[in-house]
Design a protein around this motif. Structure first.
Motif, mmCIF file in Angstrom:
data_model
loop_
_atom_site.group_PDB
_atom_site.id
_atom_site.type_symbol
_atom_site.label_atom_id
_atom_site.label_comp_id
_atom_site.label_asym_id
_atom_site.label_seq_id
_atom_site.Cartn_x
_atom_site.Cartn_y
_atom_site.Cartn_z
ATOM 1 N N LEU A 1 5.182 40.718 4.374
ATOM 2 C CA LEU A 1 4.155 41.802 3.690
ATOM 3 C C LEU A 1 3.779 40.765 2.468
ATOM 4 C CD1 LEU A 1 6.914 44.494 3.454
ATOM 5 C CD2 LEU A 1 5.011 44.661 4.940
ATOM 6 N N THR A 2 2.542 41.650 2.137
ATOM 7 C CA THR A 2 2.115 41.032 0.893
ATOM 8 C C THR A 2 1.261 42.080 0.062
ATOM 9 O OG1 THR A 2 0.591 38.979 0.123
ATOM 10 C CG2 THR A 2 -0.096 40.399 2.139
ATOM 11 N N PRO A 3 1.254 41.879 -1.202
ATOM 12 C CA PRO A 3 0.725 43.108 -1.836
ATOM 13 C C PRO A 3 -1.008 43.221 -1.647
ATOM 14 C CG PRO A 3 1.927 41.814 -3.301
ATOM 15 C CD PRO A 3 1.734 41.020 -2.187
ATOM 16 N N ALA A 4 -1.582 42.117 -1.438
ATOM 17 C CA ALA A 4 -3.278 42.133 -1.288
ATOM 18 C C ALA A 4 -3.629 42.964 -0.218
ATOM 19 C CB ALA A 4 -3.648 40.859 -1.364
ATOM 20 N N LEU A 5 -2.991 42.955 1.070
ATOM 21 C CA LEU A 5 -3.563 43.410 2.233
ATOM 22 C C LEU A 5 -2.377 44.210 2.850
ATOM 23 C CD1 LEU A 5 -5.790 40.448 3.330
ATOM 24 C CD2 LEU A 5 -6.506 42.711 2.780
ATOM 25 N N PRO A 6 -2.491 45.290 3.303
ATOM 26 C CA PRO A 6 -1.398 46.220 4.161
ATOM 27 C C PRO A 6 -1.747 45.728 5.498
ATOM 28 C CG PRO A 6 -3.219 47.606 3.371
ATOM 29 C CD PRO A 6 -3.652 46.338 2.616
ATOM 30 N N GLY A 7 -0.747 46.108 6.403
ATOM 31 C CA GLY A 7 -0.967 45.753 7.969
ATOM 32 C C GLY A 7 -0.065 44.500 8.219
ATOM 33 N N THR A 8 -0.182 44.023 9.479
ATOM 34 C CA THR A 8 0.466 43.017 9.984
ATOM 35 C C THR A 8 -0.273 41.729 9.948
ATOM 36 O OG1 THR A 8 -0.243 43.750 12.352
ATOM 37 C CG2 THR A 8 2.152 44.542 11.096
ATOM 38 N N ASP A 9 -1.687 41.648 9.828
ATOM 39 C CA ASP A 9 -2.567 40.528 9.939
ATOM 40 C C ASP A 9 -3.331 40.239 8.476
ATOM 41 O OD1 ASP A 9 -2.018 40.468 12.550
ATOM 42 O OD2 ASP A 9 -4.043 41.271 13.143
ATOM 43 N N PHE A 10 -2.781 39.000 7.919
ATOM 44 C CA PHE A 10 -3.605 38.658 6.721
ATOM 45 C C PHE A 10 -3.474 37.214 6.370
ATOM 46 C CE2 PHE A 10 0.896 40.260 5.796
ATOM 47 C CZ PHE A 10 1.335 39.168 5.152
ATOM 48 N N LEU A 11 -4.285 36.822 5.507
ATOM 49 C CA LEU A 11 -4.223 35.332 5.006
ATOM 50 C C LEU A 11 -4.624 35.337 3.681
ATOM 51 C CD1 LEU A 11 -6.175 33.366 7.934
ATOM 52 C CD2 LEU A 11 -3.919 32.843 7.269
ATOM 53 N N ILE A 12 -3.826 34.576 2.957
ATOM 54 C CA ILE A 12 -4.003 34.394 1.582
ATOM 55 C C ILE A 12 -4.091 33.041 1.087
ATOM 56 C CG2 ILE A 12 -2.716 35.247 -0.576
ATOM 57 C CD1 ILE A 12 -3.201 37.587 1.218
ATOM 58 N N VAL A 13 -5.259 32.774 0.354
ATOM 59 C CA VAL A 13 -5.501 31.400 -0.109
ATOM 60 C C VAL A 13 -5.729 31.490 -1.463
ATOM 61 C CG1 VAL A 13 -6.299 30.658 2.231
ATOM 62 C CG2 VAL A 13 -7.959 31.636 0.461
#
Length: 999
Positions: free
Chosen positions: A775-787
């Protein structure tokens, strides 16, 4: 005894063991008369027996002797009957409200029954074809179709309509109509009933048919709505030509512009085209997309035959709108059957007999009903758990009240039995005595429930109130019947530490243990909503009609009962262990308090049973409510990522973060640069990419509990390009890739090797996955990349989203700051979407079924806690006279007031500690045992339109629900004991020390 002669002889004493009612004497003459018979003339009235007024009526005497007990019983029965009668009506009210809300929210296009038939066949004469679409024929068919609809499905005639419309749209030849891509506008002609009732004139007049209209009529009148007129530039007097079939084009003259009276009514929303024109984009093979306008022309019903002369394939239709006010949840299965019958059953056959052989019926109402049934199947069992728990505690309190009354009157009833009262006569008198108080109280409780909850079926409320009243009437007589089967004035001691459990009690406890084990196993394996697919399809899911479902709902209660019985068996052991050390201590208070606690009557088993059952139900219910609240908070945070989210399609102004940070209640603002269409490599798949400031984002992730990570592992290395483009250097070596935090799904697809991403602005960036989080705050769902944003290009790094955190973020102030910062007041296209966690959380309480179930659940838990307190008070009040006499006697031996308070507190402390500790342990065990079978998702996270919820809601223990009720019981028990000692010390001891007074 001797027998006097003559009519005035002394009455003869009744013999011991006689079955005659006590208090009545027989008289006889010198020759011996029959018992209970007076010879004519013996009392001055020949042939008549005179009533003996020397004996007072039993019921009046008893009520005058103990008015306080009678009033207390009346209040208890009235309150219990009121709650029992109100419960089914409250459940029915919120279930019906939930069903009606579901039907209304589904909108009329889905819930309306759309009955349609093609145009009359061309093989019949033209006059018959025109007659088949005339208003008179359509009206008759409409009335026959209404008669086919089976109850309980009811149709709202005010929102139902019928008419004729063309299936294929007709091109309009007028060039003054708007043509965005050069394509001519198209028109849909509809001759629908009820236009005058559902609209008001904005300009002109309503269209009229004039003379008889046929398929060959060359010109007809029509009206358009205000929206159609505005978007298609239509005015009163405009003429629109549509193609004809084997004839000249049909001219449609606009005579009026109408405004819908209720634009959201079923009349206008079932066919939205009648109200609002649409911009249609036909499918194309590459190239620029083309569009054209599609509008509706509203003809009078008498002009329907003219549609037969157009190539638009006219069709007849009857739109039946269900009446939400007539829908009830208890008829859900019958509603589903009625809809299925109309769609593909006997009802469809009757509809075809009434209209046309090719008539069809279509609706999504069955899907709406099935969705509601599924939601109810998850909500109803949870409410049933609370109902069974509170009901069990109420039953125990009523039985305890009867038992305490029987114990208080034990000497009196034993004396009556010794004087010859029969069990039947004694039971009859006790039933009558109790009924005089309980029946009016039950009637008042029923009346109060009907007044407080005016909605619902009365038979269930009457049955519940009657059951409570009958139980109250039977509690005292049954206890007296069991205690006084054998005649005896003095019985053996019934101390809790000396009485051994009987074999019957052991068998009963083992039976309850088996039932509790079966209920727990069933609940863990099936869950609270374990119903079959056939039940869901029929709409009968979650009715708890089978004995297995009832056993599952009773699982927490049975666990509490078993724990109470086990603790009662274990209770004497610590008293025996502590008695010897206390006897060696200085002072008699400790030893005397333990001795008093050990000599507690066996009748205190019922108060302990009520306390433990109530504490278990309260802990389970509190954990359910806490789990629902936590699940909604968690889902809101998962969707937003913070307390508030400000998001725009384009880049936000650079000054907006500081402006938002100055808004009331805002503590920190985290800017994000989100690209939803980042494409890895040369593939066509896209992965959402968010550029963040590692330090602030790491604090946000740690605060929200959504994938916390070390900030240093996400920072871009100095070798990363500032413009985000991963270009090789002069020696052919590539720049260092950006470290990325990825979801598990993305990490599984791309691994830990560097790969390239193409952003929407055309720039490329190379990333390498170094952190994996679910999980991550920026993007809901199961697909995300944070840079790191610092490694992106200038355009890609501009923030598009702000995550706002704060204790009390004001929605109004935040929206005002965002509007001022983005310039949305002057340019509406520059607006940004502002969402608050509190508003997102409220979105999950969508149906009255959910909110109503929560209120009823909370009320049931509160009522169970109240009954537990009442049980404690009844037990303490029952022992109050005995304790007062004890203190009075001990004061004559030198006991001080402080020692008296300590004595009563220490005497009440063992049972209070037992109940409190047992309640905490039992509540914890019940939640832990039953949690795998309890799914709170339906009641916690149901969303509008039946969309899948964000996450799931599981049951977990709530410390406040475990410890607060237990501490309340402990404080009440000790507080009441201390208060009684203080009050007794202020009074004199003469009354308590009277000789012969039984205590």
């Amino acid at each position: 005894m001797g027998r006097d002669s003559g009519s005035g002889g002394r009455p003869e004493a009744r013999r011991s063991g006689s079955d005659e009612r006590p208090g009545f004497w027989r008289s006889g003459s010198g020759t011996g008369g029959r018992p209970g018979f007076r010879w004519p003339g013996s009392d001055g009235f020949p042939g008549f027996r005179r009533r003996d007024h020397s004996v007072a009526p039993w019921i009046r005497t008893r009520l005058r002797t103990a008015p306080g007990a009678a009033v207390a019983l009346a209040l208890l029965v009235m309150a219990t009957a009121c709650l029992a009668a109100a419960f089914p009506r409250a459940v029915e009210r919120y279930e019906d409200a939930g069903l009606r809300r579901a039907v209304v929210d589904a909108t009329a296009p889905r819930t309306s029954l759309q009955v349609s038939a093609p145009q009359p066949g061309t093989y019949i004469p033209q006059s018959e074809r025109e007659s088949a679409v005339s208003p008179a024929s359509m009206r008759k068919a409409y009335e026959r179709v209404l008669n086919v609809v089976e109850r309980p499905l009811a149709v709202d005639p005010a929102q139902s309509m019928y008419g004729v419309r063309n299936v294929n749209n007709l091109e309009a030849a007028e060039t003054w109509l708007p043509m965005p891509s050069g394509l001519p506008a198209q028109m849909s002609l509809a001759a629908q009933s009820g236009l005058a009732e559902h609209s008001r004139m904005s300009a002109g007049r309503l269209p009229r048919a004039g003379d008889t209209v046929t398929a060959a009529t060359r010109e007809v009148e029509a009206a358009v709505t205000t929206e159609t007129a505005k978007r298609l530039n239509i005015k009163v007097g405009s003429v629109i030509h549509v193609p004809g079939m084997q004839r000249d084009p049909l001219a449609v003259r606009i005579t009026g512009i109408v405004a819908p009276r209720d634009p959201e009514s079923a009349y206008w929303t079932t066919q939205p085209l009648l109200r609002t024109p649409s911009l249609i984009r036909p499918p194309t093979q590459g190239g620029e997309p083309e569009t054209y306008w599609l509008g509706a022309l509203l003809l009078p019903p008498d002009a329907a035959p003219v549609l037969l002369g157009t190539p638009g394939e006219p069709a007849r239709y009857w739109l039946l709108t269900p009446d939400p006010a007539a829908l009830t949840a208890h008829d859900l299965s019958r509603l589903g059957s009625a809809v299925a019958s109309l769609e593909s059953g006997p009802g469809l056959v009757k509809v075809r007999d009434s209209t046309d052989a090719d008539t069809g019926v279509s609706t999504d109402l069955d899907e709406v009903l099935a969705s509601y049934a599924q939601l109810r199947s998850g909500v109803r069992p949870l409410v049933s758990v609370a109902a069974f728990g509170t009901g069990a505690v109420a039953v125990v309190v009523l039985l305890m009240a009867g038992r305490l009354t029987a114990d208080r009157r034990r000497t009196e009833l034993a004396l009556l039995r010794a004087r010859g009262a029969s069990l039947r006569g004694l039971t009859r008198r006790l039933v009558t005595e109790t009924a005089v108080v309980a029946l009016p109280a039950g009637a008042l409780g029923l009346a109060g429930a009907l007044f407080l909850v005016p909605y619902g079926r009365a038979p269930y409320a009457v049955g519940a109130a009657l059951a409570v009243t009958l139980l109250a009437c039977a509690a005292l007589p049954l206890r007296a019947l069991a205690a006084h089967r054998v005649v005896g004035v003095h019985g053996a001691r019934e101390d809790l530490t000396s009485v051994r459990p009987s074999r019957r009690r052991t068998i009963a406890e083992l039976t309850l243990l088996v039932l509790a084990s079966a209920a727990v196993l069933a609940l863990r394996s099936r869950g609270t909503s374990g119903t079959s697919d056939e039940a869901l399809d029929s709409g009968a899911s979650g009715d708890l009609g089978s004995s297995g479902d009832q056993l599952v709902a009773m699982a927490p209660v049975l666990i509490g009962v078993i724990a109470a019985l086990v603790l009662v068996r274990l209770y004497p052991l610590p008293l025996r262990w502590l008695a010897r050390p206390a006897g060696r201590m200085r002072g008699a208070i400790g030893h005397l308090s333990l001795a008093r606690a050990g000599r507690t009557s066996v009748s205190t088993v019922l108060p302990l049973l009520a306390l433990l059952t109530a504490l278990t139900t309260a802990a389970f219910g509190g954990s359910v409510l806490a789990g629902v609240a936590d699940a909604r908070d968690r889902a809101a945070v998962l969707n937003l990522g913070a307390d508030a989210r400000v998001e725009a399609e384009s880049a936000l102004p650079a000054t907006l973060p500081e402006r938002v940070r100055s808004a009331p209640g805002v503590r920190e603002v985290t800017p994000l640069s989100i690209a939803y269409e980042a494409k890895p490599g040369a593939g066509v798949e896209s992965v959402p990419l968010a550029g963040v400031d590692p330090e602030g984002y790491a604090r946000l992730a740690d605060r929200t509990g959504l994938g916390a990570f070390p900030a240093g592992e996400l920072k871009a290395s100095p070798a990363a390009p500032a413009d985000g483009a991963s270009k090789p250097g002069a020696d052919g070596s590539a720049k260092a890739p950006l470290p990325a935090l990825a979801s598990s799904a993305v990490a599984d697809r791309y691994g830990t090797h560097p790969f390239s991403l193409r952003l929407s602005d055309g720039s490329d960036v190379t990333v390498r996955i170094t952190l994996v989080r679910d999980l991550t705050p920026a993007l809901p769902g199961t697909d995300f990349l944070i840079v790191d944003r610092a490694g992106l290009g200038t355009v890609a790094a501009r923030p598009t989203t702000l995550l706002v955190t704060g204790d009390h973020v004001s929605g109004g102030a935040l929206r005002k700051a965002v509007a001022a910062g983005t310039g949305a007041d002057a340019d509406p296209t520059a607006r940004a979407d502002v969402r608050l966690r509190s508003e997102e959380r409220a979105r999950y309480v969508d149906s009255p079924l959910q909110s109503g179930a929560e209120r009823v659940y909370a009320a049931a838990v509160a009522a169970g806690s109240g009954y537990a307190v009442l049980a404690l008070l009844l037990a303490l009040v029952r022992a109050a006279p005995e304790r007062a006499a004890l203190l009075a006697r001990l004061r004559t031996m030198g006991l001080t007031r402080s020692q008296g308070r300590r004595l009563l507190v220490l005497e009440a402390l063992p049972q209070a500690l037992l109940a409190a500790a047992g309640g905490v342990l039992t509540g914890w065990a019940a939640v832990r045992l039953l949690a795998p079978g309890i799914d709170l998702t339906s009641i916690a996270l149901a969303t509008p339109g039946g969309a899948p919820p964000t996450g799931t809601a599981a049951l977990h223990t709530d410390p406040a629900s475990l410890f607060l009720p237990a501490l309340t019981v402990l404080l009440l028990a000790t507080g009441i004991a201390a208060g009684q000692a203080w009050w007794t010390g202020r009074r004199g001891s003469v009354r308590e020390l009277r000789a012969g007074d039984s205590r």
